[in-house]
Design an enzyme around this catalytic site. Structure first.
Site, PDB file in Angstrom:
ATOM      1  N   SER A  36      49.333  58.540  37.932  1.00 22.63           N
ATOM      2  CA  SER A  36      49.615  57.985  36.369  1.00 22.63           C
ATOM      3  C   SER A  36      49.040  56.947  36.034  1.00 22.63           C
ATOM      4  O   SER A  36      48.832  56.691  34.777  1.00 22.63           O
ATOM      5  CB  SER A  36      51.097  57.190  37.640  1.00 22.63           C
ATOM      6  N   TYR A 139      54.184  41.666  38.671  1.00 24.33           N
ATOM      7  CA  TYR A 139      53.425  41.384  39.260  1.00 24.33           C
ATOM      8  C   TYR A 139      52.322  40.625  40.474  1.00 24.33           C
ATOM      9  O   TYR A 139      52.137  41.311  40.959  1.00 24.33           O
ATOM     10  CB  TYR A 139      52.235  41.485  38.405  1.00 24.33           C
ATOM     11  N   LEU A 186      38.895  41.454  29.590  1.00 25.20           N
ATOM     12  CA  LEU A 186      38.011  41.447  28.018  1.00 25.20           C
ATOM     13  C   LEU A 186      36.610  41.936  28.111  1.00 25.20           C
ATOM     14  O   LEU A 186      36.223  42.417  27.053  1.00 25.20           O
ATOM     15  CB  LEU A 186      37.470  39.776  28.934  1.00 25.20           C
ATOM     16  N   VAL A 203      39.508  35.364  20.696  1.00 26.39           N
ATOM     17  CA  VAL A 203      39.913  34.438  21.636  1.00 26.39           C
ATOM     18  C   VAL A 203      40.967  33.748  21.082  1.00 26.39           C
ATOM     19  O   VAL A 203      41.070  33.465  20.708  1.00 26.39           O
ATOM     20  CB  VAL A 203      38.700  33.670  21.027  1.00 26.39           C
ATOM     21  N   TYR A 204      41.348  33.416  22.614  1.00 26.26           N
ATOM     22  CA  TYR A 204      42.774  32.797  22.749  1.00 26.26           C
ATOM     23  C   TYR A 204      42.837  31.887  23.279  1.00 26.26           C
ATOM     24  O   TYR A 204      42.476  30.878  24.167  1.00 26.26           O
ATOM     25  CB  TYR A 204      43.812  33.596  22.974  1.00 26.26           C
ATOM     26  N   ARG A 217      36.317  32.389  33.593  1.00 30.17           N
ATOM     27  CA  ARG A 217      37.006  32.899  35.234  1.00 30.17           C
ATOM     28  C   ARG A 217      35.931  33.374  35.562  1.00 30.17           C
ATOM     29  O   ARG A 217      34.639  33.327  35.623  1.00 30.17           O
ATOM     30  CB  ARG A 217      37.184  34.292  34.170  1.00 30.17           C
TER      31      ARG A 217
END
Length: 323
Positions: A36, A139, A186, A203-204, A217
């Protein structure tokens, strides 16, 4: 010693690399995947392939198997918020069926693919296994629920289990790498901008309390991650549920990732600054001290440019393009 392993979700990104490592170590591997989100081409040569869901594990498992490595899960954070029922059904109910099938067939060892999403917004970094778990999306909540399920199974029925909580997995291992539809990670997104498939990379937020204002991160090479799974198989002990974080222990900012892609690819990457995304912590970095101490694991490929270079080579191979 040759062992026999069932790898659920072994046609996906991490599962395929782990299955490949198991085969290279001389073991027998059966991949169970419904395709899937995985790809048939991700099933390593030499592995037996069974197309099916986690709930079909009872039809595959028997006492000839030494352990299960469990990667099969729905894993898109945004989708999990919009369609929580799918995630509880696939991730939790499916894992319950798997654990039940293991008990009935006499397979008493499990390595579970968990996630740093179980921690939610961290109270402190680096994040250790004793940090508070407070998932901010479905999640992460389902992965935490499976960890609780496994702990109960260990206590009640003597299962030997290790849960490995990943931070940001990247890179590639030969012909096995990252392919998601839709893509949300990313490094592959920056590759799309480098290849002209998207006009820019967003770029947030550039006003976070970090050296360059962008989120940080912890990136880990997928091959290092795979090596941890083989060590986890050796460390699993009957009646015990060991939980280990896996990461480099140091982070890279969004801008550092973009600059690394520029160096590796030699291509221009248009960047635009957008508003922060709700719930994005400024820094997520793992403490992997427990994995170092109890598994004997340390990342061998900690450099960001090396991680990006392997991922770029895989991306070009998939694209059929030259450098």
């Amino acid at each position: 010693m040759v062992n026999k392993y069932l790898v659920t979700g072994g046609a996906g990104y991490v599962g395929s690399v782990v299955a490949c490592h198991l085969l290279e170590a001389g073991h027998q591997v059966t991949v169970l995947d419904d395709l899937s989100t995985g790809f048939l081409g991700g099933v390593p040569s030499g592995a037996e392939f069974v197309r099916g869901r986690i709930q079909d594990a009872a039809e595959v498992l028997d006492d000839s198997y030494d352990a299960v490595l469990h990667f099969a899960a729905s894993s898109q954070v945004g989708e999990s918020v919009a369609d929580p029922e799918k995630y509880w059904r696939n991730n939790v109910a499916g894992s319950l069926e798997l654990v039940s099938a293991m008990r009935k067939s006499g397979v008493r060892k499990l390595v579970f693919s968990s996630t740093a999403a179980v921690y939610g917004e961290p109270e402190a970094v680096p994040i250790s296994e004793t940090s508070r778990t407070s998932p901010t999306n479905t999640y992460g909540a389902t992965k935490l629920a499976v960890d609780h399920l496994i702990a109960s199974e260990c206590a009640a029925h003597g299962l030997a289990a290790v849960s490995l909580r990943y931070f940001n997995v990247a890179g590639a291992y030969g012909s096995y790498g990252e392919r998601h539809e839709p893509e949300s990670h990313l490094i592959p997104l920056v590759f799309q901008a480098a290849l002209g498939r998207r006009p820019h990379i967003a770029v947030y937020g550039d006003d976070y309390p970090t050296p360059d204002g962008t989120c940080i991160r912890d990136y880990i090479h997928v091959a290092d991650l795979a090596e941890a799974h083989l060590l986890a198989l050796e460390a699993a002990a009957p009646g015990e549920h060991l939980i280990c974080n896996l990461g480099n222990g140091s982070g890279f900012s969004v801008r550092e990732v973009i600059e690394s892609v520029r160096r590796v690819t030699g291509r221009e990457i248009p960047v635009v600054t957008a508003d922060r995304r709700p719930g994005d912590p400024a820094v997520l970095v793992a403490s992997a001290e427990r994995a170092h101490r109890l598994l004997g694991w340390r990342p061998n490929r900690p450099q960001l440019d090396d991680i990006v270079a392997d991922a770029w080579a895989f991306s070009l191979a998939q694209d059929g393009a030259g450098a």
